[in-house]
Design a protein around this motif. Sequence first.
Motif, PDB file in Angstrom:
ATOM      1  N   LEU B  76     -10.318  -2.884  -3.971  1.00  0.00           N
ATOM      2  CA  LEU B  76      -9.620  -2.543  -2.735  1.00  0.00           C
ATOM      3  C   LEU B  76      -9.821  -3.657  -1.714  1.00  0.00           C
ATOM      4  O   LEU B  76     -10.816  -4.380  -1.758  1.00  0.00           O
ATOM      5  CB  LEU B  76     -10.141  -1.216  -2.175  1.00  0.00           C
ATOM      6  N   ARG B 129      -4.995  -0.922   4.393  1.00  0.00           N
ATOM      7  CA  ARG B 129      -5.816  -0.962   3.177  1.00  0.00           C
ATOM      8  C   ARG B 129      -4.891  -1.076   1.966  1.00  0.00           C
ATOM      9  O   ARG B 129      -3.854  -0.386   1.884  1.00  0.00           O
ATOM     10  CB  ARG B 129      -6.655   0.310   3.075  1.00  0.00           C
ATOM     11  N   GLN B 131      -4.440  -1.907  -2.489  1.00  0.00           N
ATOM     12  CA  GLN B 131      -5.062  -1.916  -3.818  1.00  0.00           C
ATOM     13  C   GLN B 131      -4.201  -2.735  -4.763  1.00  0.00           C
ATOM     14  O   GLN B 131      -2.981  -2.816  -4.588  1.00  0.00           O
ATOM     15  CB  GLN B 131      -5.220  -0.492  -4.345  1.00  0.00           C
ATOM     16  N   PHE B 148      -0.105  -6.236  -4.485  1.00  0.00           N
ATOM     17  CA  PHE B 148      -0.960  -5.250  -3.826  1.00  0.00           C
ATOM     18  C   PHE B 148      -0.067  -4.205  -3.162  1.00  0.00           C
ATOM     19  O   PHE B 148       0.998  -4.549  -2.640  1.00  0.00           O
ATOM     20  CB  PHE B 148      -1.850  -5.910  -2.775  1.00  0.00           C
ATOM     21  N   LEU B 151      -2.834   1.895  -0.051  1.00  0.00           N
ATOM     22  CA  LEU B 151      -3.565   3.031  -0.646  1.00  0.00           C
ATOM     23  C   LEU B 151      -2.777   4.312  -0.427  1.00  0.00           C
ATOM     24  O   LEU B 151      -2.179   4.504   0.619  1.00  0.00           O
ATOM     25  CB  LEU B 151      -4.938   3.170   0.027  1.00  0.00           C
TER      26      LEU B 151
END
Lengths: 165, 151
Positions: B76, B129, B131, B148, B151
């Motif tokens: 993350l 954020r 992932q 990416f 989240l």
Amino acid sequence: MTKKETEWISIPMTVDVPYRFAAGQYLTRCLTELRDNGKLLAVECPECKRVQLPPRIVCAECHVKNGRWVELGSEGTLVGFTIMYLPMTDPTTGKPHDPPFVYGSIRLDGATSVLDHFVHVEPDLAKVWIGMRCSMVLRPREDRIGDLNDILYFDPLPGQKKLQA
Amino acid sequence: MEDHKNDKTFEVDQHLTAHGRYYAGKMGSRFYISLRDKRKILGSSCKQCNKTFWPPRSICTFCFSELKKTVEIGPLGTLETFTVVTYDEPIHPRKAPFIYGIVKLDGADTGMAHLIDEVDFEEVRIGMRVQPVFAKERKGNILDIQYFKPL
């Protein structure tokens, strides 16, 4: 102790960039004249009298404006050459030119500067030499687009022989 | 004096192609192999400076000491900055529009550029954020992380 790496990573990369440049005042005249009339025009410096091809607006040595246009002959003299065994990328298409081939610098009659182009001769040192006389071979009029590839190559003039050194 | 007012612009098309090969080196090879085989992202850390670099490098930016230790970082991370690309360039890995972002993974002190996807252009923001989405077939290059996503 450092651990021995078992595998090395490498990544093939190809940079592929099509681009376009504005030829500007003098080069435009040179290229369009080549395209339309098959003539190669250069400019003469009023001070040092050198004849430049590609034509430049200002003489880089005398810093004066070049004004007089000179038509060059289609024949010239080979002043240097190389036999290429690696493909060379054609700057107009991005495609490689298949080796082996002869690439040389030709001083056209009437010019001070030289022009680099293909020499249409076998890649054999016995058949190409400095001082060889060549003539410019152009694409047919309908295929010319106004870049240096409008000149296909330089052909050696017939009936000449390499002098033994 | 010649008159050039009526001259039309004349443009010449050119095309550059250069074939090359990027060698990842000692640290880079470790990074790509771990990414490909284990889906683990590695950074390299400098004990003296207490910094962890992503992508991993073998020399510390700050104290120039040799770095040998790798640590697992991420997966993350936080989006540090981004740009929405609205035009096509041959060098881009995708057709526009898409988002490039700098992602700082948890445990790393540096961010790296990557693609940001599965987010609206209006909703992407700094500090988001994110992932990684790993490629199914991984080949040992940076696109083993496809992009990416939030989240």
